[in-house]
Write an enzyme that holds these catalytic residues in place. Structure first.
Site, short mmCIF file in Angstrom:
data_model
loop_
_atom_site.label_atom_id
_atom_site.label_comp_id
_atom_site.label_asym_id
_atom_site.label_seq_id
_atom_site.Cartn_x
_atom_site.Cartn_y
_atom_site.Cartn_z
N THR A 350 0.84 -1.20 0.00
CA THR A 350 0.00 0.00 0.00
C THR A 350 0.87 1.25 0.00
O THR A 350 2.09 1.16 -0.06
CB THR A 350 -0.92 -0.03 1.25
OG1 THR A 350 -1.80 1.09 1.19
CG2 THR A 350 -0.12 0.08 2.52
N GLY A 433 1.16 -4.64 4.18
CA GLY A 433 0.28 -5.78 4.39
C GLY A 433 0.03 -6.07 5.86
O GLY A 433 -0.32 -5.20 6.64
#
Length: 528
Positions: A350, A433
């Site tokens: 991300t 994650g």
């Protein structure tokens, strides 16, 4: 204090405003938005939208986001849930009948409705001075005119080559000349620029309705997806009240489920039963306690947490000191706890960024397409790379995170905010994650227990106890690794470091901001 004889980064200091992100161009875009009169919300969305173009392995407009926002750095904190739902037709029984016992990462069934665009518009409506028409301009320019590939992005691009080669439309869009992009390449995505222009002109309707939505649905249904135009048109952002716990006099805030922030808070509650300051920051004892706290918290999460619109979650009990003590008081320093084996469905990536403006509005913001390059499914003509967040669902009737119609999967992305006596002290987050709650705890305790500054706290070597293996970065001392093994931990080294992170610390007495950004990524903190 940093030893200037060793390689490293200095903290960044400013009086007016600051941003910290995973890419220098995104940080610069945010600063320019702030100098143009924008708020922390305007700057955060501008940076996130630009990252959706220039860091395509981690984020995109085909993904989700969560955010925490505090006006003026004091008072109520608002939580924004920009995560998407499964299609209306996604019944668990259908998957069982098809013989699908887990959602494949590159399947159309892994694609939940992307939530980021509506969340961006909602945050701007509530806290911005500008609209999508202005804040999307840096992203549009990068997609249309081209951007230069940065080193960490190129590293991840190479790792994703096979996935992109086999994906749906990804080779056409993301493998220039049939190869992974390398550092210094210039990438242009005119189709994505055109889609961003539609969104800038029409707002969320330009994404969830009309040509763009029609193309995404057609792409997904052609490969077996259950998605409909109604699924896209029905998507809405949820505004909620965040969760918190207290650690060392600081209230630490997280978005509620279906976000997994409760995991981080339970870890802090467990660690509060132990005095970390008895042990050195890189000692085996500190790493052991962190691992045990994470194992307890992950067990809790996998057993209890799902979409609260579909399952009941007793957050009061899970965040109680009694729950933490039930397991935390059993931790031994010479052995590991006997706990059920936990295997989360996914371990994605991300981007995280944070902004504090001159009015001390604070935005802690995270955006993601789940795994690197998401589902490797790109919409046929729009340049939208779709997330694979739905792979986080279980196909297990009765499980709180079992897939169901219009249900949101248990997420991994978590922005965080720490306050002291009601005033914002630090907006921070750690990517990577399943590492995210562990990383946030690691960074926060580096500061509150060990007195490190924000940059030192981000830099310090990391470890993640995941699926029975303690994955340790190269910087963890060999003596620590050996002692952990003697305690009973199975250890392994890493090819890719644990995530990345950013943080901004607010000093109200001096009227200054201090920022740090992770060397594991390409980014930086900037202020003025």
């Amino acid at each position: 204090m940093r030893n200037f004889q060793f390689a490293g980064r200095s903290t960044v200091h400013a009086q007016n405003a600051m941003v910290a992100s995973s890419h220098p161009q995104a940080s610069l875009a945010a600063i320019e938005m702030l100098r143009a009169g924008g708020t922390a919300a305007d700057a955060a969305i501008a940076a996130s939208a630009l990252l959706a173009v220039i860091e395509p392995q981690s984020t995109g407009i085909g993904g989700d986001c969560f955010a925490l926002y505090q006006r003026g750095g004091q008072g109520p904190i608002v939580s924004y849930n920009g995560s998407g739902r499964a299609p209306q037709a996604a019944h668990c029984q259908w998957f069982v009948e098809q013989g699908i016992n887990a959602i494949p990462l590159t399947s159309p069934h892994a694609v939940t409705i992307p939530g980021a665009i509506d969340a961006w518009a909602t945050i701007l409506r509530d806290h911005g001075r500008f609209g999508l028409d202005k804040v999307l301009q840096p992203a549009i320019a990068a997609a249309e005119q081209g951007y230069v590939v940065a080193p960490r992005i190129a590293f991840d691009w190479a790792l994703g080559f096979d996935k992109l080669r086999k994906g749906v439309n990804t080779a056409r869009y993301l493998l220039p000349h049939g190869q992974a992009a390398v550092t210094g390449d210039v990438i242009r995505q005119p189709e994505l620029a055109a889609t961003l222009r539609l969104i800038a002109q029409h707002g969320p309707a330009g994404f969830y309705q009309g040509l763009v939505a029609e193309d995404m649905v057609a792409t997904l249904r052609a490969i077996g997806g259950l998605h409909t135009l109604d699924d896209f048109a029905a998507h809405k952002t949820e505004t909620t009240v965040p969760l918190s716990t207290n650690y060392k006099g600081f209230d630490v805030w997280q978005c509620p489920p279906n976000g997994p922030g409760v995991t981080m808070l339970v870890m802090l509650n467990v660690l509060s039963l132990h005095d970390l300051t008895r042990y050195a920051p890189l000692s085996a004892e500190r790493f052991h306690l962190e691992a045990e706290a994470s194992r307890i918290a992950f067990m809790m999460r996998e057993q209890h947490i799902g979409d609260p619109g579909h399952v009941e979650i007793d957050l009061v009990r899970l965040l109680s000191r009694e729950f933490a003590a039930e397991y935390g008081n059993k931790i031994r320093m010479d052995r590991m706890l006997e706990l059920p084996h936990v295997s989360p469905p996914m371990h994605p990536s991300t981007v995280y960024l944070t902004v504090v403006d001159r009015d001390r509005n604070v935005c802690s913001f995270i955006n993601s397409i789940a795994h690197s390059f998401g589902s490797a499914i790109m919409s046929n003509t729009t340049g939208v790379l779709l997330q694979n967040r739905g792979a986080g669902f279980r196909v297990e009737p009765g499980h709180p995170n079992c897939i169901a119609p219009r249900k949101r999967p248990l997420h991994t992305i978590i922005p965080s905010l720490a306050t002291e006596n009601g005033k914002a002290r630090m907006a921070f987050g750690v990517m990577g994650g399943q590492y995210q709650p562990v990383g946030q705890v690691h960074v926060l305790t580096n500061m509150l227990d060990y007195g490190l500054d924000v940059q030192e706290a981000i830099d310090l070597p990391r470890g993640l106890h995941y699926e029975g293996i303690y994955q340790l970065e190269d910087g963890v001392p060999a003596e620590t690794v050996q002692t952990l093994q003697q305690i009973g931990h199975h250890t392994a080294s890493l090819t890719v470091p644990h995530g990345g992170g950013q943080a901004i610390w607010i000093d109200w007495d001096k009227g200054t901001l201090t920022g740090g950004s992770d060397p594991r990524k390409d980014g930086c903190a900037l202020g003025y």
